[in-house]
Design a protein around this motif. Structure first.
Motif, PDB file in Angstrom:
ATOM      1  N   GLY A 150       0.945  -1.061   0.066  1.00 38.76           N
ATOM      2  CA  GLY A 150       0.527  -0.405   0.446  1.00 38.76           C
ATOM      3  C   GLY A 150       1.187   0.948   0.058  1.00 38.76           C
ATOM      4  N   ILE A 151       2.427   1.585   0.376  1.00 37.60           N
ATOM      5  CA  ILE A 151       3.150   2.632   0.413  1.00 37.60           C
ATOM      6  C   ILE A 151       3.436   2.904  -0.603  1.00 37.60           C
ATOM      7  CG2 ILE A 151       5.239   3.381   2.204  1.00 37.60           C
ATOM      8  CD1 ILE A 151       3.992   1.880   4.414  1.00 37.60           C
ATOM      9  N   LYS A 152       4.048   1.269  -1.329  1.00 35.91           N
ATOM     10  CA  LYS A 152       4.419   1.571  -2.087  1.00 35.91           C
ATOM     11  C   LYS A 152       3.176   2.472  -3.377  1.00 35.91           C
ATOM     12  CE  LYS A 152       8.088  -1.951  -2.098  1.00 35.91           C
ATOM     13  NZ  LYS A 152       9.019  -3.252  -2.000  1.00 35.91           N
ATOM     14  N   ALA A 153       2.932   1.639  -3.557  1.00 35.40           N
ATOM     15  CA  ALA A 153       1.394   1.941  -4.375  1.00 35.40           C
ATOM     16  C   ALA A 153       1.351   3.684  -4.217  1.00 35.40           C
ATOM     17  CB  ALA A 153       0.088   1.464  -4.718  1.00 35.40           C
TER      18      ALA A 153
ATOM     19  N   GLN B 238      10.108   5.464  12.523  1.00 35.92           N
ATOM     20  CA  GLN B 238       9.836   6.414  11.501  1.00 35.92           C
ATOM     21  C   GLN B 238       8.916   7.578  11.085  1.00 35.92           C
ATOM     22  OE1 GLN B 238       6.983   6.970   9.060  1.00 35.92           O
ATOM     23  NE2 GLN B 238       8.377   7.577   7.903  1.00 35.92           N
ATOM     24  N   GLN B 239       8.343   7.263  12.599  1.00 39.36           N
ATOM     25  CA  GLN B 239       7.569   8.461  13.171  1.00 39.36           C
ATOM     26  C   GLN B 239       8.169  10.077  13.366  1.00 39.36           C
ATOM     27  OE1 GLN B 239       3.984   9.659  12.199  1.00 39.36           O
ATOM     28  NE2 GLN B 239       4.297   7.325  10.881  1.00 39.36           N
ATOM     29  N   LYS B 240       9.478   9.837  14.116  1.00 40.09           N
ATOM     30  CA  LYS B 240      10.382  10.453  14.804  1.00 40.09           C
ATOM     31  C   LYS B 240      10.913  10.793  13.488  1.00 40.09           C
ATOM     32  CE  LYS B 240       9.400   8.906  19.702  1.00 40.09           C
ATOM     33  NZ  LYS B 240       9.643   8.611  20.699  1.00 40.09           N
ATOM     34  N   SER B 241      12.784   9.973  12.820  1.00 37.28           N
ATOM     35  CA  SER B 241      13.151  10.792  12.896  1.00 37.28           C
ATOM     36  C   SER B 241      13.126   9.999  10.744  1.00 37.28           C
ATOM     37  CB  SER B 241      14.466   9.410  12.720  1.00 37.28           C
ATOM     38  OG  SER B 241      13.769   8.092  12.670  1.00 37.28           O
ATOM     39  N   GLY B 242      11.684  10.227  10.882  1.00 31.24           N
ATOM     40  CA  GLY B 242      11.413   9.959   9.220  1.00 31.24           C
ATOM     41  C   GLY B 242      12.609   8.549   8.147  1.00 31.24           C
ATOM     42  N   GLY B 243      12.407   8.489   6.986  1.00 31.19           N
ATOM     43  CA  GLY B 243      13.196   7.045   6.481  1.00 31.19           C
ATOM     44  C   GLY B 243      12.216   6.580   5.510  1.00 31.19           C
ATOM     45  N   ASN B 244      12.754   5.787   5.030  1.00 27.08           N
ATOM     46  CA  ASN B 244      12.049   5.031   3.820  1.00 27.08           C
ATOM     47  C   ASN B 244      11.311   3.784   4.539  1.00 27.08           C
ATOM     48  OD1 ASN B 244      11.356   3.128   1.379  1.00 27.08           O
ATOM     49  ND2 ASN B 244      12.726   3.232   0.548  1.00 27.08           N
ATOM     50  N   LEU B 245      10.243   4.262   4.704  1.00 32.67           N
ATOM     51  CA  LEU B 245       8.992   3.404   5.691  1.00 32.67           C
ATOM     52  C   LEU B 245       8.921   1.674   4.997  1.00 32.67           C
ATOM     53  CD1 LEU B 245       7.282   2.829   8.201  1.00 32.67           C
ATOM     54  CD2 LEU B 245       5.315   3.920   6.861  1.00 32.67           C
ATOM     55  N   SER B 246       8.826   2.409   3.761  1.00 30.87           N
ATOM     56  CA  SER B 246       8.531   0.381   2.947  1.00 30.87           C
ATOM     57  C   SER B 246       9.221  -0.522   2.339  1.00 30.87           C
ATOM     58  CB  SER B 246       8.357   0.598   1.379  1.00 30.87           C
ATOM     59  OG  SER B 246       9.449   1.296   0.361  1.00 30.87           O
ATOM     60  N   GLU B 247      10.996   0.610   2.998  1.00 34.83           N
ATOM     61  CA  GLU B 247      11.909  -0.490   3.139  1.00 34.83           C
ATOM     62  C   GLU B 247      12.059  -0.954   4.644  1.00 34.83           C
ATOM     63  OE1 GLU B 247      17.196  -0.591   2.643  1.00 34.83           O
ATOM     64  OE2 GLU B 247      15.635   1.015   2.204  1.00 34.83           O
TER      65      GLU B 247
END
Length: 325
Positions: free
Chosen positions: A164-167, A229-238
């Motif tokens: 879903g995130i990749k879409a 991920q909510q605090k520092s960000g980044g590629n969540l799907s990975e």
């Protein structure tokens, strides 16, 4: 001749003074150091140094998040009865209802043992087991069964979130998709995340609270990934893709450990079931011989002691053949 000498001396002195002015004076006056400082202030940092600082900052944020979660787990180490009911899937039960059911079971066991002629001591021991041990064993059984069903469906749910995130879907909408189509108990747990986030709690904290209702490491991993991920960000799907791979590897390892420990479990089952089976066979062949165990006071005491020691032995064998990983 004197004029020539004076001219050469003047030229030599002028040359030496010029060289000294060019090379020596900047070192003595500090102008070179000042220029280097001004250049260092105005010059941007190299990209490698900036990346290192960013990575260090992210690592510090991750360590801080893990420390906060560990401190929270230490505070909540003592589990209350309400939490145990929730973990067993009996959230609709209250503490008073559980205590009432336990009391009814204890009274019924006491009456049955007394009517069967077990004596006061045997009836009290059976009532204690039925009122205190049986309900808590039932809670433990329901909790373990619920955790197994949750772990069976969690990797597929994480894959759905990743797709879903990749879409292009937001994380919250991807969790809604899982909550709509997933089997129980995953459906109710993800619905609880949605409801908690809807009342104003951040999504990272709502996912981190999943471990309170489902105390398995896999649920803790999912909450930590979302919170970081909510605090520092980044590629969540990975990150979630890696988490899905870790969950499947842990599942394979658990199945392998279960297969390797089946021999020990079978041996423990045979050893634990031998005394009751021998007791039943002796009762079927010569009932008067073994009836002294529950008709005579000394026999009742011996029977209670045997049950106690057998229970301790079964618990020790269970501890030896259950492997944590």
């Amino acid at each position: 001749m004197n004029t020539q000498t004076l001219a050469l001396s003047f030229l030599a002195a002028t040359t030496i003074g010029g060289l000294a002015w060019v090379f020596v004076y900047p070192l003595l006056s500090g102008e070179k150091q000042a220029e280097s400082r001004r250049a260092s202030i105005g010059k941007p940092e190299p990209a490698a140094r900036q990346a290192e600082k960013t990575q260090r900052s992210r690592r510090e944020q991750v360590e801080g998040t893990l420390k906060d979660l560990e401190a929270r787990r230490q505070k909540e180490k003592r589990i209350s009865l309400n939490v145990r009911l929730m973990q067993a899937g009996l959230a609709s039960w209250s503490t008073q209802k559980f205590m009432t059911v336990s009391g009814i079971l204890a009274a019924a066991a006491f009456v049955l043992a007394w009517v069967a002629g077990g004596g006061i001591l045997g009836a009290a021991g059976l009532a204690f087991g039925a009122g205190f041990g049986l309900p808590r064993w039932g809670l433990s059984y329901l909790k373990n069964r619920r955790e197994k069903n949750f772990l069976k469906a969690l990797p597929d749910a994480v894959d759905v979130v990743v797709r879903g995130i990749k879409a292009g879907l937001p994380l919250f909408d991807s969790i809604k998709v899982v909550a709509a189509d997933a089997p129980e108990p995953l459906k109710s747990e993800f619905n609880a995340i949605i409801e908690t986030q809807a009342i104003g709690m951040p999504l990272g904290d709502a996912c981190a609270r999943l471990f309170e209702r489902m105390p398995v490491p896999e649920a803790n991993f999912f909450g930590i990934v979302i919170a970081i991920q909510q605090k520092s960000g980044g590629n969540l799907s990975e990150a979630l893709g890696n988490l899905s791979k870790v969950l499947r590897d842990r599942k394979k390892m658990a199945e392998k450990i279960q297969a390797m420990s089946m021999e020990a479990k079978a041996s423990a089952s045979i050893i634990g079931s031998l005394p009751p089976i021998v007791m039943l066979l002796v009762y079927m062949s010569t009932p008067d011989y073994i009836a002294l165990l529950w008709t005579h006071p000394t026999g009742q005491l011996m029977l209670v002691a045997c049950v106690t020691w057998m229970s301790i032995g079964i618990l020790v064998m269970k501890k030896m053949i259950n492997f944590d990983f």
